[in-house]
Write a protein that holds these residues in place. Structure first.
Motif, PDB file in Angstrom:
ATOM      1  N   LEU A 164      21.379 -29.114  -2.489  1.00  0.00           N
ATOM      2  CA  LEU A 164      20.276 -29.947  -3.080  1.00  0.00           C
ATOM      3  C   LEU A 164      20.091 -31.260  -2.653  1.00  0.00           C
ATOM      4  O   LEU A 164      18.649 -31.640  -2.771  1.00  0.00           O
ATOM      5  N   LYS A 165      20.982 -31.965  -2.924  1.00  0.00           N
ATOM      6  CA  LYS A 165      20.990 -33.452  -2.267  1.00  0.00           C
ATOM      7  C   LYS A 165      20.414 -33.578  -1.050  1.00  0.00           C
ATOM      8  O   LYS A 165      19.567 -34.431  -0.709  1.00  0.00           O
ATOM      9  N   GLU A 166      20.790 -32.741  -0.008  1.00  0.00           N
ATOM     10  CA  GLU A 166      20.479 -32.716   1.237  1.00  0.00           C
ATOM     11  C   GLU A 166      18.899 -32.423   1.428  1.00  0.00           C
ATOM     12  O   GLU A 166      18.326 -32.969   2.266  1.00  0.00           O
ATOM     13  N   GLN A 167      18.337 -31.697   0.547  1.00  0.00           N
ATOM     14  CA  GLN A 167      17.225 -31.280   0.587  1.00  0.00           C
ATOM     15  C   GLN A 167      16.244 -32.076  -0.123  1.00  0.00           C
ATOM     16  O   GLN A 167      14.934 -32.099  -0.216  1.00  0.00           O
ATOM     17  N   GLY A 168      16.752 -33.123  -1.010  1.00  0.00           N
ATOM     18  CA  GLY A 168      16.031 -33.997  -1.712  1.00  0.00           C
ATOM     19  C   GLY A 168      15.466 -33.559  -2.817  1.00  0.00           C
ATOM     20  O   GLY A 168      14.559 -34.001  -3.410  1.00  0.00           O
ATOM     21  N   LEU A 169      16.221 -32.364  -3.311  1.00  0.00           N
ATOM     22  CA  LEU A 169      15.846 -32.020  -4.871  1.00  0.00           C
ATOM     23  C   LEU A 169      16.742 -32.469  -5.857  1.00  0.00           C
ATOM     24  O   LEU A 169      17.923 -32.538  -5.534  1.00  0.00           O
ATOM     25  N   ASP A 170      16.373 -32.729  -7.125  1.00  0.00           N
ATOM     26  CA  ASP A 170      17.097 -32.997  -8.239  1.00  0.00           C
ATOM     27  C   ASP A 170      18.073 -31.752  -8.545  1.00  0.00           C
ATOM     28  O   ASP A 170      17.462 -30.796  -8.536  1.00  0.00           O
ATOM     29  N   ALA A 171      19.037 -32.182  -9.318  1.00  0.00           N
ATOM     30  CA  ALA A 171      19.986 -31.257  -9.547  1.00  0.00           C
ATOM     31  C   ALA A 171      20.241 -31.291 -11.086  1.00  0.00           C
ATOM     32  O   ALA A 171      20.413 -32.557 -11.524  1.00  0.00           O
ATOM     33  N   VAL A 172      20.356 -30.060 -11.933  1.00  0.00           N
ATOM     34  CA  VAL A 172      20.905 -30.221 -13.336  1.00  0.00           C
ATOM     35  C   VAL A 172      21.881 -29.074 -13.428  1.00  0.00           C
ATOM     36  O   VAL A 172      21.573 -27.970 -12.816  1.00  0.00           O
ATOM     37  N   ILE A 173      23.033 -29.275 -14.072  1.00  0.00           N
ATOM     38  CA  ILE A 173      24.086 -28.268 -14.097  1.00  0.00           C
ATOM     39  C   ILE A 173      23.854 -27.678 -15.560  1.00  0.00           C
ATOM     40  O   ILE A 173      24.079 -28.331 -16.602  1.00  0.00           O
ATOM     41  N   LEU A 174      23.713 -26.244 -15.907  1.00  0.00           N
ATOM     42  CA  LEU A 174      23.320 -25.638 -16.699  1.00  0.00           C
ATOM     43  C   LEU A 174      24.488 -24.760 -17.218  1.00  0.00           C
ATOM     44  O   LEU A 174      24.784 -23.904 -16.067  1.00  0.00           O
ATOM     45  N   THR A 175      25.257 -25.026 -18.184  1.00  0.00           N
ATOM     46  CA  THR A 175      26.391 -24.042 -18.333  1.00  0.00           C
ATOM     47  C   THR A 175      26.175 -22.894 -19.295  1.00  0.00           C
ATOM     48  O   THR A 175      25.447 -22.751 -19.925  1.00  0.00           O
ATOM     49  N   GLN A 176      26.980 -21.866 -19.063  1.00  0.00           N
ATOM     50  CA  GLN A 176      27.471 -20.732 -19.904  1.00  0.00           C
ATOM     51  C   GLN A 176      27.597 -21.102 -21.208  1.00  0.00           C
ATOM     52  O   GLN A 176      28.206 -22.501 -21.340  1.00  0.00           O
ATOM     53  N   PHE A 177      27.218 -20.643 -22.314  1.00  0.00           N
ATOM     54  CA  PHE A 177      27.661 -20.950 -23.617  1.00  0.00           C
ATOM     55  C   PHE A 177      29.253 -21.052 -24.016  1.00  0.00           C
ATOM     56  O   PHE A 177      29.915 -20.295 -23.161  1.00  0.00           O
ATOM     57  N   ALA A 178      29.509 -22.190 -24.552  1.00  0.00           N
ATOM     58  CA  ALA A 178      30.828 -22.125 -25.373  1.00  0.00           C
ATOM     59  C   ALA A 178      31.170 -22.516 -26.716  1.00  0.00           C
ATOM     60  O   ALA A 178      30.243 -22.739 -27.244  1.00  0.00           O
ATOM     61  N   PHE A 179      32.203 -22.150 -27.021  1.00  0.00           N
ATOM     62  CA  PHE A 179      32.641 -22.227 -28.895  1.00  0.00           C
ATOM     63  C   PHE A 179      33.587 -23.562 -28.628  1.00  0.00           C
ATOM     64  O   PHE A 179      33.743 -24.000 -29.777  1.00  0.00           O
ATOM     65  N   ASP A 180      34.362 -23.694 -27.721  1.00  0.00           N
ATOM     66  CA  ASP A 180      35.411 -24.806 -27.676  1.00  0.00           C
ATOM     67  C   ASP A 180      35.134 -25.875 -26.920  1.00  0.00           C
ATOM     68  O   ASP A 180      34.992 -26.019 -25.845  1.00  0.00           O
ATOM     69  N   THR A 181      35.290 -26.993 -27.737  1.00  0.00           N
ATOM     70  CA  THR A 181      35.019 -28.578 -27.129  1.00  0.00           C
ATOM     71  C   THR A 181      35.861 -28.890 -25.865  1.00  0.00           C
ATOM     72  O   THR A 181      35.727 -29.548 -24.826  1.00  0.00           O
ATOM     73  N   ASP A 182      37.060 -28.164 -26.181  1.00  0.00           N
ATOM     74  CA  ASP A 182      38.272 -28.953 -25.248  1.00  0.00           C
ATOM     75  C   ASP A 182      38.403 -28.433 -23.806  1.00  0.00           C
ATOM     76  O   ASP A 182      38.118 -29.257 -22.777  1.00  0.00           O
ATOM     77  N   PRO A 183      37.776 -27.213 -23.483  1.00  0.00           N
ATOM     78  CA  PRO A 183      37.800 -26.723 -22.184  1.00  0.00           C
ATOM     79  C   PRO A 183      36.380 -27.397 -21.745  1.00  0.00           C
ATOM     80  O   PRO A 183      36.182 -27.567 -20.424  1.00  0.00           O
ATOM     81  N   VAL A 184      35.262 -27.636 -22.511  1.00  0.00           N
ATOM     82  CA  VAL A 184      33.962 -28.203 -22.102  1.00  0.00           C
ATOM     83  C   VAL A 184      34.271 -29.648 -21.694  1.00  0.00           C
ATOM     84  O   VAL A 184      33.789 -29.913 -20.589  1.00  0.00           O
ATOM     85  N   MET A 185      35.089 -30.394 -22.369  1.00  0.00           N
ATOM     86  CA  MET A 185      35.493 -31.522 -21.838  1.00  0.00           C
ATOM     87  C   MET A 185      36.302 -31.707 -20.614  1.00  0.00           C
ATOM     88  O   MET A 185      36.093 -32.706 -19.863  1.00  0.00           O
ATOM     89  N   GLU A 186      37.147 -31.088 -20.771  1.00  0.00           N
ATOM     90  CA  GLU A 186      37.932 -30.646 -19.515  1.00  0.00           C
ATOM     91  C   GLU A 186      37.280 -30.757 -18.167  1.00  0.00           C
ATOM     92  O   GLU A 186      37.511 -31.237 -16.979  1.00  0.00           O
ATOM     93  N   TRP A 187      36.099 -29.774 -18.300  1.00  0.00           N
ATOM     94  CA  TRP A 187      35.513 -29.340 -17.167  1.00  0.00           C
ATOM     95  C   TRP A 187      34.300 -30.528 -16.923  1.00  0.00           C
ATOM     96  O   TRP A 187      34.273 -30.858 -15.739  1.00  0.00           O
ATOM     97  N   ILE A 188      33.670 -30.987 -17.796  1.00  0.00           N
ATOM     98  CA  ILE A 188      32.689 -32.199 -17.646  1.00  0.00           C
ATOM     99  C   ILE A 188      33.361 -33.269 -16.709  1.00  0.00           C
ATOM    100  O   ILE A 188      33.004 -33.486 -15.755  1.00  0.00           O
TER     101      ILE A 188
END
Length: 295
Positions: A164-188
């Protein structure tokens, strides 16, 4: 949503600002019902499900735009039977002004129905820009994927970000839903450590029935054991009740607001929320307004 002076906003309100929502092609009546409760200009994703057709997807994307919101139609790579079908979809979306933002996702079928086995394959066609796409959302999986190894998920996330960067397009990362903040923070943190600085939208369910939430969690391989759901804010012993994301949003915003974490991840400036509206668009929008008023 009430406006609050940024200097006096809580971390939770900052995280909730500019949230996005998800709807199916069948949810246009629900969107009309909820339209006054959703901030104008909000991004609303429109799904690409197997039980929907072209007209339904295009009509829903048009309704989103007509109501003053920003449509983000999904492109499900493995559901596309041909390049012609992809171009027809993009062409119809362009006609209704709904191609500025799209979400390129692999999709559910175990066997691709056509030439695209992944969202990366769709991005690499170079067709998106030809139809006016400016920003592409790509999928993230903080708690993994039931059918894809983690190293494959990371390779694809890096490859899609680079393409996307090479093509000059903006990117957003949209995640599957989560219940637990711990794996979310580790992943971010892991995303940022890989040098990927795109906005991240963390998926979380809007208020919905607990049984329904757990059903979706099992379907998508999301952890839903007793400890995790307690952290999210509901109990496995009360399956008849409903649950909202209050605890999740408060906890995640608090973690993101930590100065060291914010310096490393971009904090709530570069991380926002995406709501899966299992309990309905209006219920989710009403919850967001009430949460902001209380915060």
């Amino acid at each position: 949503m009430a406006h609050i002076d940024p200097a006096h906003q809580s971390p939770a309100v900052r995280l909730l600002e500019n949230f996005s929502l998800e709807m199916t092609g069948k949810d246009v009546p629900g969107l009309e019902e909820a339209r006054d409760a959703i901030p104008q200009g909000s991004k609303i994703n429109v799904t690409f499900l197997g039980n929907e057709d072209l007209e339904m997807r295009v009509s829903a994307s048009k309704a989103v735009r007509d109501f003053g919101f920003v449509p983000v139609p999904h492109i499900s790579a493995r559901r596309l039977s041909s390049q012609g079908q992809l171009e027809e979809f993009l062409g119809r979306l362009q006609e209704v002004g709904a191609t500025d933002h799209v979400f390129s996702v692999g999709g559910d079928p175990a066997t691709p129905e056509g030439p695209y086995d992944s969202s990366l394959a769709v991005i690499e066609t170079g067709l998106l820009q030809r139809y006016g796409v400016k920003e592409v959302s790509i999928a993230g999986y903080p708690e993994g994927h039931p059918d894809i190894e983690n190293d494959v998920l990371w390779r694809h996330l890096e490859a899609k970000s680079a393409a996307l960067k090479e093509q000059g397009l903006d990117a957003v990362i949209l995640t599957q839903f989560a219940f637990d903040t711990d794996p979310v923070m580790e992943w971010i943190t892991a995303v940022r450590d890989r040098g990927i600085d795109s906005q991240i939208r963390i998926g979380t369910p809007g208020p919905a029935g607990i049984k329904r939430l757990l059903g979706f969690a099992r379907r998508f391989g999301i952890g839903a054991n007793a400890m995790i759901v307690k952290k999210y804010g509901f109990s496995l012993t009360n399956l008849m009740g409903t649950a909202g994301p209050d605890t999740f949003v408060n906890d995640l915003s608090g973690l993101l607001a930590d100065p060291d974490t914010a310096a490393r991840t971009g904090g709530t400036d570069n991380t926002k929320l995406h709501f899966y509206t299992f309990g309905g668009l209006k219920a989710t929008a009403d919850w967001a307004n009430q949460f902001t008023a209380r915060a």
